[in-house]
Motif scaffolding. Structure first.
Motif, PDB file in Angstrom:
ATOM      1  N   LYS A 174       0.844  -1.199   0.121  1.00  9.52           N
ATOM      2  CA  LYS A 174       0.020   0.120   0.047  1.00  9.52           C
ATOM      3  C   LYS A 174       1.024   1.287   0.182  1.00  9.52           C
ATOM      4  O   LYS A 174       0.471   2.284   0.362  1.00  9.52           O
TER       5      LYS A 174
ATOM      6  N   GLY B 236       2.160   2.244  -2.622  1.00  6.55           N
ATOM      7  CA  GLY B 236       2.212   2.868  -4.084  1.00  6.55           C
ATOM      8  C   GLY B 236       2.994   1.885  -5.034  1.00  6.55           C
ATOM      9  O   GLY B 236       3.392   2.339  -6.314  1.00  6.55           O
ATOM     10  N   THR B 237       3.401   0.803  -4.639  1.00  8.50           N
ATOM     11  CA  THR B 237       4.276  -0.046  -5.461  1.00  8.50           C
ATOM     12  C   THR B 237       3.738  -0.383  -6.954  1.00  8.50           C
ATOM     13  O   THR B 237       4.552  -0.485  -7.882  1.00  8.50           O
ATOM     14  N   THR B 238       2.485  -0.635  -6.947  1.00 11.00           N
ATOM     15  CA  THR B 238       1.725  -0.819  -8.082  1.00 11.00           C
ATOM     16  C   THR B 238       2.025   0.234  -9.186  1.00 11.00           C
ATOM     17  O   THR B 238       2.394   0.269 -10.240  1.00 11.00           O
TER      18      THR B 238
ATOM     19  N   LYS C 250       3.463  -8.421 -11.949  1.00 10.92           N
ATOM     20  CA  LYS C 250       3.976  -7.404 -11.258  1.00 10.92           C
ATOM     21  C   LYS C 250       4.684  -8.235  -9.896  1.00 10.92           C
ATOM     22  O   LYS C 250       5.719  -7.927  -9.563  1.00 10.92           O
TER      23      LYS C 250
ATOM     24  N   ARG D  41       5.032   3.940   3.522  1.00 11.47           N
ATOM     25  CA  ARG D  41       3.806   4.801   3.862  1.00 11.47           C
ATOM     26  C   ARG D  41       3.608   4.904   5.408  1.00 11.47           C
ATOM     27  O   ARG D  41       4.036   3.912   6.052  1.00 11.47           O
TER      28      ARG D  41
ATOM     29  N   SER E 115      -5.277   1.528   4.805  1.00 17.54           N
ATOM     30  CA  SER E 115      -5.464   1.067   3.364  1.00 17.54           C
ATOM     31  C   SER E 115      -5.480  -0.595   3.173  1.00 17.54           C
ATOM     32  O   SER E 115      -6.376  -0.886   2.313  1.00 17.54           O
TER      33      SER E 115
ATOM     34  N   HIS F 139      -8.616  -2.561   1.238  1.00 12.37           N
ATOM     35  CA  HIS F 139      -8.335  -3.096  -0.097  1.00 12.37           C
ATOM     36  C   HIS F 139      -8.684  -4.699   0.321  1.00 12.37           C
ATOM     37  O   HIS F 139      -9.175  -5.409  -0.674  1.00 12.37           O
TER      38      HIS F 139
ATOM     39  N   ASN G 283      -4.137   0.904  -8.560  1.00 19.25           N
ATOM     40  CA  ASN G 283      -4.360   0.371  -7.483  1.00 19.25           C
ATOM     41  C   ASN G 283      -5.200   1.229  -6.570  1.00 19.25           C
ATOM     42  O   ASN G 283      -4.955   1.220  -5.340  1.00 19.25           O
TER      43      ASN G 283
ATOM     44  N   LYS H 283      -8.188   2.319  -4.263  1.00 20.95           N
ATOM     45  CA  LYS H 283      -9.424   1.861  -3.683  1.00 20.95           C
ATOM     46  C   LYS H 283     -10.112   2.958  -2.929  1.00 20.95           C
ATOM     47  O   LYS H 283      -9.499   3.291  -1.787  1.00 20.95           O
TER      48      LYS H 283
ATOM     49  N   ARG I 202      -3.822  16.205  -0.578  1.00 21.64           N
ATOM     50  CA  ARG I 202      -2.717  16.227  -1.417  1.00 21.64           C
ATOM     51  C   ARG I 202      -2.466  17.249  -2.252  1.00 21.64           C
ATOM     52  O   ARG I 202      -1.584  17.624  -2.357  1.00 21.64           O
TER      53      ARG I 202
HETATM   54  N1  LIG Z   1      -0.050   8.340  -7.974  1.00 20.91           N
HETATM   55  C1  LIG Z   1      -0.666   8.097  -6.617  1.00 20.91           C
HETATM   56  N2  LIG Z   1      -1.142   8.917  -6.153  1.00 20.91           N
HETATM   57  C2  LIG Z   1      -1.934   8.694  -4.739  1.00 20.91           C
HETATM   58  N3  LIG Z   1      -2.286   7.537  -4.360  1.00 20.91           N
HETATM   59  C3  LIG Z   1      -1.606   6.549  -4.998  1.00 20.91           C
HETATM   60  C4  LIG Z   1      -0.905   6.649  -6.199  1.00 20.91           C
HETATM   61  N4  LIG Z   1      -0.512   5.621  -6.580  1.00 20.91           N
HETATM   62  C5  LIG Z   1      -0.744   4.634  -5.789  1.00 20.91           C
HETATM   63  N5  LIG Z   1      -1.667   5.312  -4.743  1.00 20.91           N
HETATM   64  C6  LIG Z   1      -2.215   4.569  -3.768  1.00 20.91           C
HETATM   65  O1  LIG Z   1      -1.206   3.481  -3.227  1.00 20.91           O
HETATM   66  C7  LIG Z   1      -2.071   2.338  -2.660  1.00 20.91           C
HETATM   67  C8  LIG Z   1      -1.864   1.370  -3.360  1.00 20.91           C
HETATM   68  O2  LIG Z   1      -0.615   0.729  -3.095  1.00 20.91           O
HETATM   69  P1  LIG Z   1       0.276  -0.470  -3.752  1.00 20.91           P
HETATM   70  O3  LIG Z   1      -0.143  -0.564  -5.081  1.00 20.91           O
HETATM   71  O4  LIG Z   1       1.563  -0.488  -3.238  1.00 20.91           O
HETATM   72  O5  LIG Z   1      -0.696  -1.797  -2.953  1.00 20.91           O
HETATM   73  S1  LIG Z   1      -0.260  -3.238  -3.114  1.00 20.91           S
HETATM   74  O6  LIG Z   1       0.305  -3.456  -1.785  1.00 20.91           O
HETATM   75  O7  LIG Z   1       0.756  -3.476  -4.022  1.00 20.91           O
HETATM   76  O8  LIG Z   1      -1.594  -3.890  -3.032  1.00 20.91           O
HETATM   77  C9  LIG Z   1      -3.498   3.005  -2.939  1.00 20.91           C
HETATM   78  O9  LIG Z   1      -3.767   3.487  -1.554  1.00 20.91           O
HETATM   79  P2  LIG Z   1      -5.346   3.723  -1.237  1.00 20.91           P
HETATM   80  O10 LIG Z   1      -5.788   5.017  -1.727  1.00 20.91           O
HETATM   81  O11 LIG Z   1      -5.333   3.732   0.338  1.00 20.91           O
HETATM   82  O12 LIG Z   1      -6.323   2.467  -1.740  1.00 20.91           O
HETATM   83  C10 LIG Z   1      -3.487   4.115  -3.797  1.00 20.91           C
HETATM   84  O13 LIG Z   1      -4.474   5.060  -3.873  1.00 20.91           O
END
Ligand SMILES: Nc1ncnc2c1ncn2[C@@H]1O[C@H](COP(=O)(O)OS(=O)(=O)O)[C@@H](OP(=O)(O)O)[C@H]1O
Length: 369
Positions: A7, A9-11, A38, A123, A131, A135, A267, A269, A351
């Motif tokens: 969570k 932002g890895t995706t 991924k 995070r 988060s 998810h 990703n 949610k 943000r």
């Molecule tokens: N560019 C950008 N701006 C704002 N927020 C962003 C962005 N990219 C990823 N996210 C937030 O990252 C959360 C998903 O993280 P991951 O992709 O690492 O999740 S996972 O563990 O791989 O499933 C998920 O958090 P939540 O908003 O809490 O769902 C995404 O909204």
């Protein structure tokens, strides 16, 4: 390798690095990153790890999942050689957010590659927990009827009923070096702290302890980048500038800059659907929202075991040659709203409305990545 955290932002980061626009750009100065999935999620399982030590064909299986050109190579020494010479033709990426807290993954990776670049996104743990909860509810339907407060109670009950766990945590807290932290973390994993989804939701917030194995066995100067997820969420193009410099030792291409500015966030949610269902007909509080009491309990625990020493850990990592982006104001992350992780809309609103001074990205001017 993007080793985590979940969570963080890895995706989205994976997409930024593997997206077709940047990889098919005829002006791209580097070999393309080939990525069909991924998360290989391979090296974090204890049995796989043991097998890997005994049986080199497990590495081939792992590399096969990643469509790595060395997947057919036999024997660890030959693999090591193959992995070290292939980057000029193809780059390979694995972004599995559970690798950072596995006690084994750093050792497994070390067996076949000392040169892999490692990226970690952190995070704020409280936001991460909220988060993760959402998810799981939205994607998998688990905990549909279980409020986050109840999971916090379950976690605190677990700690209370397994005295070895708080005792080990206390020991870890006072650890003077990473070896002691690595051993303590291994003890916690052996005590079952990462065994279930429920426990992992909280234990995977223990950034300092879980990273000890990586610090001891793998991290090397200019091969580690630690990204503050909140800085990434606020200014993806600015942070991607550092990522590209870290990865390729150059400035961004026009295509990369546009992609970082324009591509939709991955990703995401929203806190809607079942996870926002009120806990009872008399309560308006959605399930994902912590009560003041639970929030306080969790914050106190995270403060002691994660946040108190986080900046010291980052400073040590930087001294050891890690690149660090973000974390430019203490206390981190200047992002939490007043609702324990906040609703997505509240966070997204903040943000854009709460600007921060962005980092200058010049910690390692002049050095070779
Ligand atoms: N560019 C950008 N701006 C704002 N927020 C962003 C962005 N990219 C990823 N996210 C937030 O990252 C959360 C998903 O993280 P991951 O992709 O690492 O999740 S996972 O563990 O791989 O499933 C998920 O958090 P939540 O908003 O809490 O769902 C995404 O909204």
């Amino acid at each position: 390798m993007i080793i985590g955290a979940a969570k963080g932002g890895t995706t989205d980061l994976h997409y930024q690095l593997t997206g077709l626009p940047v990889n098919n750009d005829p002006k791209r100065p580097d070999p393309p990153i080939k990525a069909h999935l991924k998360e290989a999620r391979f090296m974090n399982w204890p049995l796989v790890s043991t097998d890997m030590l005994l049986n080199a064909s497990m590495y081939a299986k792992y590399l096969g999942k990643l469509t790595h050109p060395c997947a057919e190579t036999k024997g660890v020494l030959a693999l090591r050689q193959c992995v070290s010479v292939h980057p000029p033709q193809q780059l390979t990426i694995d972004a599995s957010p559970m690798y950072w807290y596995s006690p084994h993954t750093a050792l497994q990776l070390r067996s076949i590659s000392l040169d892999t670049k490692v990226i970690l996104m952190l995070r704020h743990p409280l936001e991460g927990i909220v988060s993760l909860y959402n998810h799981r509810v939205i994607e998998d339907g688990v905990w549909k009827r279980i409020p986050l407060d109840a999971l916090v109670d379950g976690w605190l009950d677990f700690l209370a009923s397994h005295p070895a766990v708080p005792a080990t945590l206390e020991r870890l807290r006072g650890c003077p070096h990473t070896r002691c932290q690595e051993e303590g973390w291994r003890d916690l994993v052996a005590l079952g702290l990462t065994d279930t989804l429920e426990l992992r939701m909280f234990s995977s917030a223990l950034y300092r302890y879980g990273l000890a194995s990586w610090r001891r066995h793998y991290f090397r100067p200019n091969r580690v980048l630690i990204i503050d997820s909140h800085a990434y969420f606020r200014d993806r193009p600015g942070v991607m500038k550092t990522v590209v410099r870290f990865m390729y030792g150059r400035d961004m291409t026009r295509v990369e800059a546009d992609f970082a500015a324009m591509a939709p966030a991955q990703n995401v949610k929203k806190h809607n659907g079942s996870s926002t269902a009120p806990q009872s007909s008399s309560s308006k509080k959605p399930n994902w929202m912590l009560s003041d009491e639970h929030r306080r309990l969790l914050e106190d625990w995270l403060q002691v075991h994660v946040l108190d020493e986080l900046y010291n850990m980052l400073a040590e990592l930087r001294d050891d040659g890690a690149w660090i982006v973000g974390f430019d104001q203490a206390p981190w992350p200047w992002a939490l709203d007043g609702d324990a992780g906040g609703s997505s809309s509240a966070r997204r609103g903040s943000r854009s409305s709460r600007r921060i001074a962005l980092p200058t990205y010049d910690f390692y001017d002049g050095s070779e990545p």
